[in-house]
Design an enzyme around this catalytic site. Structure first.
Site, mmCIF file in Angstrom:
data_model
loop_
_atom_site.group_PDB
_atom_site.id
_atom_site.type_symbol
_atom_site.label_atom_id
_atom_site.label_comp_id
_atom_site.label_asym_id
_atom_site.label_seq_id
_atom_site.Cartn_x
_atom_site.Cartn_y
_atom_site.Cartn_z
ATOM 1 C CG PHE A 1 -0.561 19.943 -27.866
ATOM 2 C CD1 PHE A 1 -2.042 19.107 -27.571
ATOM 3 C CD2 PHE A 1 0.607 19.692 -28.095
ATOM 4 C CE1 PHE A 1 -1.565 17.907 -28.718
ATOM 5 C CE2 PHE A 1 0.745 18.633 -28.853
ATOM 6 C CZ PHE A 1 -0.693 17.800 -28.893
ATOM 7 C CB CYS B 1 5.964 12.957 -23.468
ATOM 8 S SG CYS B 1 5.384 13.013 -21.508
ATOM 9 C CD GLU C 1 7.742 13.520 -29.210
ATOM 10 O OE1 GLU C 1 7.949 14.718 -28.919
ATOM 11 O OE2 GLU C 1 7.497 12.982 -27.841
ATOM 12 C CB SER D 1 8.981 19.607 -28.939
ATOM 13 O OG SER D 1 8.710 21.186 -28.687
ATOM 14 C CE LYS E 1 3.551 30.484 -23.865
ATOM 15 N NZ LYS E 1 2.839 29.246 -24.322
HETATM 16 P P1 NAD Z 1 6.388 22.843 -27.797
HETATM 17 O O1 NAD Z 1 7.538 22.684 -27.641
HETATM 18 O O2 NAD Z 1 5.932 23.160 -29.177
HETATM 19 O O3 NAD Z 1 5.057 24.136 -26.524
HETATM 20 C C1 NAD Z 1 5.231 24.036 -25.442
HETATM 21 C C2 NAD Z 1 5.374 25.175 -24.815
HETATM 22 O O4 NAD Z 1 6.227 25.893 -25.629
HETATM 23 C C3 NAD Z 1 3.966 25.929 -25.362
HETATM 24 O O5 NAD Z 1 3.557 26.427 -23.937
HETATM 25 C C4 NAD Z 1 4.438 26.868 -26.593
HETATM 26 O O6 NAD Z 1 3.742 27.964 -26.565
HETATM 27 C C5 NAD Z 1 5.728 27.234 -25.841
HETATM 28 N N1 NAD Z 1 6.834 27.093 -27.502
HETATM 29 C C6 NAD Z 1 6.600 26.608 -28.721
HETATM 30 N N2 NAD Z 1 6.848 27.191 -29.350
HETATM 31 C C7 NAD Z 1 8.584 28.539 -28.994
HETATM 32 C C8 NAD Z 1 9.092 28.701 -29.176
HETATM 33 N N3 NAD Z 1 9.985 29.392 -30.942
HETATM 34 N N4 NAD Z 1 10.676 30.193 -28.480
HETATM 35 C C9 NAD Z 1 9.796 29.623 -27.117
HETATM 36 N N5 NAD Z 1 8.459 29.229 -26.879
HETATM 37 C C10 NAD Z 1 7.890 28.058 -27.372
HETATM 38 O O7 NAD Z 1 5.192 21.418 -27.634
HETATM 39 P P2 NAD Z 1 3.662 21.004 -27.396
HETATM 40 O O8 NAD Z 1 3.223 20.732 -29.052
HETATM 41 O O9 NAD Z 1 2.493 21.637 -27.225
HETATM 42 O O10 NAD Z 1 3.733 19.693 -26.826
HETATM 43 C C11 NAD Z 1 4.402 18.193 -27.054
HETATM 44 C C12 NAD Z 1 5.721 17.655 -27.435
HETATM 45 O O11 NAD Z 1 5.136 18.504 -25.466
HETATM 46 C C13 NAD Z 1 5.913 16.308 -27.526
HETATM 47 O O12 NAD Z 1 7.385 16.704 -27.362
HETATM 48 C C14 NAD Z 1 5.909 15.733 -26.361
HETATM 49 O O13 NAD Z 1 6.910 14.577 -26.589
HETATM 50 C C15 NAD Z 1 6.764 16.507 -25.061
HETATM 51 N N6 NAD Z 1 5.694 16.854 -24.015
HETATM 52 C C16 NAD Z 1 6.761 16.291 -22.741
HETATM 53 C C17 NAD Z 1 6.571 16.320 -21.183
HETATM 54 C C18 NAD Z 1 7.960 15.535 -20.619
HETATM 55 O O14 NAD Z 1 7.081 15.831 -19.165
HETATM 56 N N7 NAD Z 1 8.967 15.143 -20.947
HETATM 57 C C19 NAD Z 1 5.351 15.750 -21.357
HETATM 58 C C20 NAD Z 1 4.089 16.198 -22.032
HETATM 59 C C21 NAD Z 1 4.433 16.544 -23.439
#
Ligand code: NAD
Length: 498
Positions: free
Chosen positions: A148, A280, A383, A225, A172
């Site tokens: 997000f 991140c 985090e 995450s 997605k």
């Molecule tokens: P999230 O892991 O909750 O969601 C990411 C994606 O995974 C979304 O599209 C979501 O719909 C999907 N998802 C969520 N739960 C799932 C499940 N149980 N099974 C399959 N798919 C699932 O992350 P978020 O809250 O949207 O984003 C924040 C996180 O992203 C933070 O941890 C941040 O550090 C990380 N992030 C990392 C980078 C990087 O390049 N390392 C960049 C941006 C954000």
């Protein structure tokens, strides 16, 4: 209420089943509902992409690049519209939302170099009369699952190189802020992308699992995450797909006694609280070396934190940060702050009672500064992803370096110092993917690559830059020998078949 469906075959389509609420984080109101795709909806989008991909893959790379060139023009044309839609769903300030679009746009610009980047290698005379050459070919249908917190930048980091390489792409996006990814797909179509080459399926775990199970999907790029990154990486690899997953972070900024303390404090406030800490690459841990450095740093930080302007994006371009993305995110952050207090960290700036008049139901969280945080504490290990900066005091440079090296996450880090030798030693020894020297958020530009180490990155190639062209293509190597034929001159009569 606005209903957000999917983008399939070059058109918006409505979903057919479950939905999720999309909030305006500043007011706390539900502003739209987004469709959550079923497995069969995902499979249909993949099947159509597979039909469209061969013609796109056979289109010469220069023509593919021209679509991206036009897309860049359209992004600039619609910059304000995109930024406004992004801020309305995500909550970040308008200048920050423009930055979100801009850092994606720069990767699209890099991908316009596809004709050059896709050139193979050639060895003339690898043996007697033998030449050897390699070519980079698209994988077919590939998918990206994005978080997000950068709803414009990260989708573009994924689909621009994949599409430039001749693949069809299934996006997605996060179900929390799906509008901008849909707008990007519309602009790609306006730029001339054939239908079916970029499909957006909104959804949650069900859609992700469908992509993991679909045998047509050759590769998956994920950002989000760490627990989900690990899940997708292991399941995707087990299914024989090419997978790269980028996870969470806990970025340390080491402040040496010789650092310019005003510069370090300014950097920490921007990197710690910008975008409400929902980055991140946010700095969430300050590590001053020596008690005196730590005291000086707190002294410089507190007045700066007190001046932060926290407001909705509509309040003007001088807002420092806005609300968190959802009420659940707010509850989680405040829960971790309470855990920090219970475990004995010193809460120097307490933002728990923060209220914004007129926006009492919004997801705003005041800034927090913890001092004397220790490595066993929950607020250090996890985090937080909110406006919470933790200070861990280190007795020496080696102790500070060791802290960052021992942490599970390895996305980004920074050192503030005037000493070139210390900076060089730090950059060389640290086991973290992106390093800043007097730069707090060292996000590499489009033509370098972005990726963390340890629990922040899974897979062997990074995002954007030359790595993305390697990830989204496979190499074929040809060894060729031709019989010598016409060297003696042309033949002017038909040869009778023997
Ligand atoms: P999230 O892991 O909750 O969601 C990411 C994606 O995974 C979304 O599209 C979501 O719909 C999907 N998802 C969520 N739960 C799932 C499940 N149980 N099974 C399959 N798919 C699932 O992350 P978020 O809250 O949207 O984003 C924040 C996180 O992203 C933070 O941890 C941040 O550090 C990380 N992030 C990392 C980078 C990087 O390049 N390392 C960049 C941006 C954000």
């Amino acid at each position: 209420m606005e209903q957000i469906g999917h983008w399939v075959n070059g058109a918006r389509v409505t979903g057919s089943g479950r939905t999720a609420d999309v909030y305006n984080p500043a007011t706390g109101e539900v502003q739209a509902q987004v469709a959550l795709a079923s497995a069969s909806e995902v499979d249909a989008a993949v099947a159509r992409a597979a039909e469209a991909q061969p013609a796109w893959g056979a289109t010469n790379p220069q023509r593919r690049a021209r679509v991206l060139m036009e897309f860049v023009r359209l992004l600039n044309r619609d910059m304000d519209k995109l930024a406004e839609a992004l801020s309305r769903e995500h909550g970040k300030t308008l200048p920050d939302a423009r930055g979100d679009v801009q850092r994606g746009l720069e990767v699209v610009e890099f991908c316009i170099g596809a004709p050059h980047l896709l050139k193979g290698e050639f060895t003339d005379g690898a043996g007697p009369g033998i030449d050897m050459y390699s070519m980079r070919q698209p994988l077919g249908v590939v998918a990206g699952i994005t978080p997000f917190n950068f709803p414009a930048m990260i989708p573009m980091w994924k689909f621009a190189p994949a599409i430039a390489c001749g693949n069809a792409f299934i996006l997605k996006p996060s179900e929390r802020d799906p509008s901008v990814p849909m707008m990007l797909a519309e602009l790609m179509q306006e730029a001339g992308l054939p239908d079916g080459i970029l499909q957006v399926v909104n959804g949650d775990k069900e859609a992700v699992d469908a992509l993991l199970d679909n045998e047509t999907v050759q590769a998956i790029g994920f950002v989000g995450s760490t627990p989900i990154a690990e899940y997708i990486y292991s399941r995707g690899c087990a299914a024989g797909k090419r997978v790269q997953c980028f996870g969470g972070a806990k970025n340390h900024m080491i402040v040496m006694p010789d650092a310019d303390m005003d510069q370090a404090a300014d950097a920490l406030v921007g990197a710690g609280y910008g975008a409400a800490g929902e980055r991140c690459m946010a700095v969430s841990v300050a590590v001053p070396v020596g008690e005196e450095t730590a005291d000086r740093l707190v002294e410089k930080l507190v007045p700066r934190i007190d001046k932060l302007k926290i407001a909705p994006y509509t309040a003007g371009d001088d807002v420092d940060y806005g609300p968190l993305v959802t009420g659940a995110a707010k509850e989680r952050v405040l829960g971790l702050v309470n855990a920090g207090v219970e475990q004995g960290a010193e809460l120097v700036v307490d933002g728990r009672d923060f209220q914004l008049q007129g926006y009492e139901s919004g997801f705003f969280v005041g800034p927090h500064l913890f001092d004397r945080v220790t490595p066993e504490m929950e607020i250090y290990r996890q985090e937080i992803f909110g406006p919470v900066l933790s200070q861990v005091r280190a007795g020496s440079y080696e102790e500070a370096l060791g802290l960052a090296m021992d942490h599970d996450y390895g996305n980004g880090t920074a050192i503030f110092t005037r000493d070139g030798d210390t900076a060089r030693d730090f950059a060389h020894r640290i086991n973290i993917g992106m390093v800043g020297i007097n730069v707090p958020i060292p996000v590499p530009l489009a033509y370098h690559t972005f990726g963390g180490w340890k629990k922040s990155g899974f897979g062997d190639l990074n995002q954007h830059g030359p790595d993305s062209f390697r990830f989204y293509t496979r190499t074929k190597t040809v060894t060729a020998r031709w019989p010598s034929g016409l060297k003696e001159g042309g033949e002017f009569h038909f040869k009778a078949m023997e």
